[in-house]
Design a protein around this motif. Sequence first.
Motif, PDB file in Angstrom:
ATOM      1  N   LYS A 350       1.056  -1.213   0.138  1.00 18.02           N
ATOM      2  CA  LYS A 350      -0.027  -0.166   0.061  1.00 18.02           C
ATOM      3  C   LYS A 350       0.830   1.245   0.033  1.00 18.02           C
ATOM      4  CE  LYS A 350      -4.466   1.598   2.143  1.00 18.02           C
ATOM      5  NZ  LYS A 350      -5.072   1.435   3.166  1.00 18.02           N
ATOM      6  N   LEU A 351       0.633   2.252  -0.788  1.00 16.45           N
ATOM      7  CA  LEU A 351       1.460   3.402  -1.126  1.00 16.45           C
ATOM      8  C   LEU A 351       1.919   4.082   0.064  1.00 16.45           C
ATOM      9  CD1 LEU A 351       0.325   4.397  -4.621  1.00 16.45           C
ATOM     10  CD2 LEU A 351       2.291   3.110  -3.772  1.00 16.45           C
ATOM     11  N   TRP A 352       0.613   4.443   0.873  1.00 17.76           N
ATOM     12  CA  TRP A 352       0.785   5.701   1.775  1.00 17.76           C
ATOM     13  C   TRP A 352       0.666   5.050   3.316  1.00 17.76           C
ATOM     14  CZ3 TRP A 352       3.756   9.333  -0.489  1.00 17.76           C
ATOM     15  CH2 TRP A 352       3.098   9.594  -1.704  1.00 17.76           C
ATOM     16  N   ALA A 353       0.223   4.129   3.572  1.00 22.28           N
ATOM     17  CA  ALA A 353      -0.256   3.553   4.931  1.00 22.28           C
ATOM     18  C   ALA A 353      -0.037   2.070   5.101  1.00 22.28           C
ATOM     19  CB  ALA A 353      -1.363   4.116   5.225  1.00 22.28           C
ATOM     20  N   SER A 354      -0.274   1.474   6.168  1.00 19.41           N
ATOM     21  CA  SER A 354      -0.401   0.350   6.336  1.00 19.41           C
ATOM     22  C   SER A 354      -1.528  -0.342   5.919  1.00 19.41           C
ATOM     23  CB  SER A 354      -0.053  -0.266   7.839  1.00 19.41           C
ATOM     24  OG  SER A 354      -0.867   0.567   8.791  1.00 19.41           O
ATOM     25  N   GLN A 355      -1.889  -1.643   5.885  1.00 17.22           N
ATOM     26  CA  GLN A 355      -3.117  -2.361   5.476  1.00 17.22           C
ATOM     27  C   GLN A 355      -3.468  -3.437   6.462  1.00 17.22           C
ATOM     28  OE1 GLN A 355      -3.657  -3.945   1.706  1.00 17.22           O
ATOM     29  NE2 GLN A 355      -1.422  -4.162   1.549  1.00 17.22           N
ATOM     30  N   LEU A 356      -4.727  -3.721   6.557  1.00 12.77           N
ATOM     31  CA  LEU A 356      -5.367  -4.631   7.284  1.00 12.77           C
ATOM     32  C   LEU A 356      -5.318  -6.106   6.366  1.00 12.77           C
ATOM     33  CD1 LEU A 356      -5.889  -5.303  10.375  1.00 12.77           C
ATOM     34  CD2 LEU A 356      -8.518  -5.178   9.704  1.00 12.77           C
ATOM     35  N   VAL A 357      -4.630  -7.321   6.835  1.00 17.65           N
ATOM     36  CA  VAL A 357      -4.729  -8.346   5.789  1.00 17.65           C
ATOM     37  C   VAL A 357      -5.262  -9.485   6.827  1.00 17.65           C
ATOM     38  CG1 VAL A 357      -3.419  -9.947   4.492  1.00 17.65           C
ATOM     39  CG2 VAL A 357      -2.681  -7.641   4.403  1.00 17.65           C
ATOM     40  N   TYR A 358      -6.210 -10.254   6.163  1.00 20.60           N
ATOM     41  CA  TYR A 358      -6.664 -11.363   6.930  1.00 20.60           C
ATOM     42  C   TYR A 358      -5.934 -12.801   6.639  1.00 20.60           C
ATOM     43  CZ  TYR A 358     -10.621  -8.376   8.539  1.00 20.60           C
ATOM     44  OH  TYR A 358     -11.214  -7.294   9.106  1.00 20.60           O
ATOM     45  N   ILE A 359      -5.791 -13.358   7.467  1.00 22.87           N
ATOM     46  CA  ILE A 359      -5.045 -14.817   7.232  1.00 22.87           C
ATOM     47  C   ILE A 359      -6.004 -16.074   7.396  1.00 22.87           C
ATOM     48  CG2 ILE A 359      -3.176 -16.363   7.587  1.00 22.87           C
ATOM     49  CD1 ILE A 359      -1.559 -14.002   8.991  1.00 22.87           C
ATOM     50  N   ASN A 360      -6.206 -16.737   6.451  1.00 24.77           N
ATOM     51  CA  ASN A 360      -7.124 -17.828   6.405  1.00 24.77           C
ATOM     52  C   ASN A 360      -6.658 -19.005   5.943  1.00 24.77           C
ATOM     53  OD1 ASN A 360      -9.374 -19.615   6.088  1.00 24.77           O
ATOM     54  ND2 ASN A 360     -10.491 -18.349   4.869  1.00 24.77           N
ATOM     55  N   ILE A 361      -6.319 -19.885   7.204  1.00 19.80           N
ATOM     56  CA  ILE A 361      -5.809 -21.310   6.834  1.00 19.80           C
ATOM     57  C   ILE A 361      -7.019 -22.502   6.974  1.00 19.80           C
ATOM     58  CG2 ILE A 361      -4.107 -23.122   7.780  1.00 19.80           C
ATOM     59  CD1 ILE A 361      -2.658 -20.945   9.073  1.00 19.80           C
ATOM     60  N   SER A 362      -6.957 -23.290   5.826  1.00 18.26           N
ATOM     61  CA  SER A 362      -8.088 -24.232   5.898  1.00 18.26           C
ATOM     62  C   SER A 362      -7.245 -25.712   5.983  1.00 18.26           C
ATOM     63  CB  SER A 362      -8.745 -24.353   4.581  1.00 18.26           C
ATOM     64  OG  SER A 362      -9.856 -25.329   4.724  1.00 18.26           O
ATOM     65  N   VAL A 363      -7.858 -26.585   6.908  1.00 12.11           N
ATOM     66  CA  VAL A 363      -7.437 -27.968   6.970  1.00 12.11           C
ATOM     67  C   VAL A 363      -8.458 -28.849   7.113  1.00 12.11           C
ATOM     68  CG1 VAL A 363      -6.029 -29.416   8.468  1.00 12.11           C
ATOM     69  CG2 VAL A 363      -5.371 -27.238   8.456  1.00 12.11           C
ATOM     70  N   GLY A 364      -8.795 -29.640   5.899  1.00  9.17           N
ATOM     71  CA  GLY A 364      -9.877 -30.777   5.958  1.00  9.17           C
ATOM     72  C   GLY A 364     -11.089 -29.748   5.781  1.00  9.17           C
ATOM     73  N   GLY A 365     -11.037 -28.621   5.474  1.00 11.94           N
ATOM     74  CA  GLY A 365     -12.304 -27.705   5.300  1.00 11.94           C
ATOM     75  C   GLY A 365     -12.711 -26.995   6.798  1.00 11.94           C
ATOM     76  N   LEU A 366     -12.078 -27.059   7.571  1.00 12.10           N
ATOM     77  CA  LEU A 366     -11.984 -26.552   8.972  1.00 12.10           C
ATOM     78  C   LEU A 366     -11.059 -25.103   8.976  1.00 12.10           C
ATOM     79  CD1 LEU A 366     -12.443 -29.158  11.473  1.00 12.10           C
ATOM     80  CD2 LEU A 366     -14.349 -28.213  10.258  1.00 12.10           C
ATOM     81  N   THR A 367     -11.823 -24.143   9.202  1.00 11.46           N
ATOM     82  CA  THR A 367     -10.704 -22.954   9.091  1.00 11.46           C
ATOM     83  C   THR A 367     -10.501 -22.292  10.616  1.00 11.46           C
ATOM     84  OG1 THR A 367     -12.550 -21.573   8.649  1.00 11.46           O
ATOM     85  CG2 THR A 367     -11.479 -22.465   6.782  1.00 11.46           C
ATOM     86  N   ASN A 368      -9.569 -21.559  10.438  1.00 12.23           N
ATOM     87  CA  ASN A 368      -8.958 -20.813  11.956  1.00 12.23           C
ATOM     88  C   ASN A 368     -10.158 -19.757  12.107  1.00 12.23           C
ATOM     89  OD1 ASN A 368      -7.411 -19.826   9.491  1.00 12.23           O
ATOM     90  ND2 ASN A 368      -7.403 -18.012  10.818  1.00 12.23           N
ATOM     91  N   GLN A 369     -10.057 -19.350  13.353  1.00  9.85           N
ATOM     92  CA  GLN A 369     -10.927 -18.079  13.654  1.00  9.85           C
ATOM     93  C   GLN A 369     -10.366 -16.797  12.894  1.00  9.85           C
ATOM     94  OE1 GLN A 369     -11.144 -17.685  17.774  1.00  9.85           O
ATOM     95  NE2 GLN A 369     -12.677 -19.389  18.171  1.00  9.85           N
ATOM     96  N   SER A 370     -11.255 -15.848  12.855  1.00 13.77           N
ATOM     97  CA  SER A 370     -10.662 -14.792  12.156  1.00 13.77           C
ATOM     98  C   SER A 370      -9.559 -14.219  12.738  1.00 13.77           C
ATOM     99  CB  SER A 370     -11.837 -13.808  12.021  1.00 13.77           C
ATOM    100  OG  SER A 370     -11.514 -12.444  11.503  1.00 13.77           O
ATOM    101  N   TYR A 371      -8.540 -14.031  11.589  1.00  8.96           N
ATOM    102  CA  TYR A 371      -7.231 -13.571  12.059  1.00  8.96           C
ATOM    103  C   TYR A 371      -6.771 -12.343  11.191  1.00  8.96           C
ATOM    104  CZ  TYR A 371      -2.720 -13.818  14.548  1.00  8.96           C
ATOM    105  OH  TYR A 371      -1.452 -13.614  15.357  1.00  8.96           O
ATOM    106  N   SER A 372      -6.474 -11.394  11.749  1.00  9.44           N
ATOM    107  CA  SER A 372      -5.938 -10.379  10.923  1.00  9.44           C
ATOM    108  C   SER A 372      -4.614  -9.829  11.301  1.00  9.44           C
ATOM    109  CB  SER A 372      -6.793  -9.236  10.683  1.00  9.44           C
ATOM    110  OG  SER A 372      -7.128  -8.409  11.943  1.00  9.44           O
ATOM    111  N   VAL A 373      -3.808  -9.303  10.400  1.00 14.00           N
ATOM    112  CA  VAL A 373      -2.537  -8.590  10.702  1.00 14.00           C
ATOM    113  C   VAL A 373      -2.301  -7.253  10.056  1.00 14.00           C
ATOM    114  CG1 VAL A 373      -1.299 -10.660  11.509  1.00 14.00           C
ATOM    115  CG2 VAL A 373      -1.181  -9.790   9.273  1.00 14.00           C
ATOM    116  N   THR A 374      -1.546  -6.473  10.583  1.00 13.21           N
ATOM    117  CA  THR A 374      -1.379  -5.205   9.739  1.00 13.21           C
ATOM    118  C   THR A 374       0.204  -5.399   9.287  1.00 13.21           C
ATOM    119  OG1 THR A 374      -2.622  -3.959  11.658  1.00 13.21           O
ATOM    120  CG2 THR A 374      -1.096  -2.753  10.205  1.00 13.21           C
ATOM    121  N   ALA A 375      -0.195  -5.063   7.936  1.00  9.69           N
ATOM    122  CA  ALA A 375       1.379  -5.009   7.201  1.00  9.69           C
ATOM    123  C   ALA A 375       1.725  -3.630   7.051  1.00  9.69           C
ATOM    124  CB  ALA A 375       0.996  -5.718   5.712  1.00  9.69           C
ATOM    125  N   ASP A 376       2.997  -3.239   7.413  1.00  8.24           N
ATOM    126  CA  ASP A 376       3.529  -2.098   7.125  1.00  8.24           C
ATOM    127  C   ASP A 376       4.156  -2.106   6.079  1.00  8.24           C
ATOM    128  OD1 ASP A 376       2.264  -1.426   9.813  1.00  8.24           O
ATOM    129  OD2 ASP A 376       3.892  -2.022  10.927  1.00  8.24           O
TER     130      ASP A 376
END
Length: 376
Positions: A350-376
């Motif tokens: 992102k050109l001027w600021a950080s952005q929020l990115v959600y990470i989604n892991i699926s194992v056998g169709g079961l996914t993690n709870q909503s998890y996000s990080v800020t990418a600077d």
Amino acid sequence: MNKKILFLMILACTLIFGCSSGGSSKPVSVVSGPTVTSIFPASGGPGTLVTISGSNFGLVQSTSIVSYAGVTVVPITWSDNQISLKVPDSAPNNGNFVVVVNGVYSNASMVFNLSNPSISSISPSPAAIGSEVTISGQYFGSFNTGCYVTFNSSTAAIKNWNNNSITCTVPDFSSSNSGAVSVVVWLDASRYSNSYSFNLAAPTINNVSPSIDNIGARVIITGQAFGQNQGTITVGGYTAQIVSWLDTRVEFRVPQVNSAGWKTLTLTAGGRQVNNSFTVAAPEITSPQSSFTDVGNGDVVSISGNHFGSSDDQVTKSLQLIDESNKYYTPIITSWSDTGITFTWPVPDKLWASQLVYINISVGGLTNQSYSVTAD
């Protein structure tokens, strides 16, 4: 005239009484055949020592024989008035002992009553379905195609059979509870043993390890009385793949379920069930805690956690990143283990600021709870 009468008298005497000088008399010899007067005991089973008493058996056996119900028996001792032998294992039914001397048969009036087989013990007891047990007793005879063993109404697979011992496998049969089972040894449809009460063991679970894991992971159950024949495992009602099955140890893979969380684990062995608890885990991210610093498109980054699924787990796994505009990105995976994933960051900077990115892991169709990080 008197001379003629005298001559005729002398001639008649010679003809009638053999008074001639060349005449002689010989006694007629009468040969008696063998006779059986008694047998002791008069009943018993295969292997029973029997004594046959009588006469004219001959001092030695030579070519003489003894038969029981048509089956030739090898004697132990032989004398002119007594023979000892054992009832053969192959004795068919009640019958007579017959002595044959020089082709002459004895009387066949002495009937020997063949006793039914008798069970005295079964070891080990209790035992599970599929386990090998030994039945001890007497008068089992030798095995033939008409012989079999039943547990209730189910026929057991025979491993070994002799007059006093039978080794067999406890058969699988429909029943929902452990308890007493009736065991019977059959020589044929009319000759069978007493009904012996045998304790059938129910499966018992001592430990499930691990007690929580993701779909596709291997899990080991230890306990008793699972049996040698493979049963089934279900988790939350879903059938698991069996990796190995032993009487005290079962290994399976966590099946594909529709949700994570606590489930009932059911082990079924020979119609008998035992329940335990198991938790199906969804992937869980533990780091980074909140942000990636100085990360940009093409950088190699890592995330840590639990239950991502190992390389041995037979399960479909995937990783996706979602940016603020709800655009999905599939990164290039460098490495993947049960506790960590390394990949190339695919999200554009992102050109001027950080952005929020959600990470989604699926194992056998079961996914993690909503998890996000800020990418600077």
